[in-house]
Design an enzyme around this catalytic site. Structure first.
Site: not given
Ligand code: ZN
Length: 148
Positions: A80, A47, A49, A77
């Site tokens: 993260c 991801h 992040e 999410c």
């Molecule tokens: Zn994430």
């Protein structure tokens, strides 16, 4: 957020959902940037992040990113949100709300859970319309049947 949006715009070129992130030092220095690369890297944890936090930690030479701000185009999410708490990031700035998987107020509120001893400041909704429009455009092209 402009830099995070620029990262997000690069993701569809490798088939990834356009989400971008940057980590910024207290003096404004950019420490790390990242964009969603799950498809490109075949990595469920790739991801924006996480990639930006890894780059920032490598640059700083420490997992501790106290004082830093993480800027991301989409509400983080659970993974993260957890990662930015673990990195001791001081501030989270995000754009669009993720009402399907968001963990900073939508489904959960991982970063402001009072049971944790580190709770970053949260600034939501920054350039949210631009951030959301990127996602809407991406999914619209994916849903459209192939012309030939
Ligand atoms: Zn994430």
């Amino acid at each position: 957020m402009g830099l995070a949006l620029a990262q997000a715009r690069l993701a569809p070129a490798h088939g990834d959902v356009p989400v971008g992130a940057v980590v910024v030092a207290p003096d404004g220095t950019m420490l790390g940037e990242g964009r969603n690369a799950r498809e490109r890297d075949g990595d469920p944890t790739a991801h924006a992040e996480v990639i930006a936090l890894r780059a920032a930690a490598a640059r700083v030479g420490s997992w501790r990113l106290a004082g830093a701000t993480l800027v991301v185009t989409l509400e983080p999410c659970t993974m993260c949100a957890g990662a930015l708490v673990l990195a001791r990031v001081d501030r989270l700035v995000y754009g669009a709300v993720d009402d399907k998987a968001g963990a900073v107020g939508s489904l959960w509120d991982v970063v402001r859970d009072r049971r944790l001893n580190h709770r970053p400041e949260v600034i939501p909704g920054v350039r949210a319309d631009e951030c959301a429009a990127l996602l809407t455009a991406f999914f619209a092209t994916r849903r459209r049947p192939a012309a030939n």
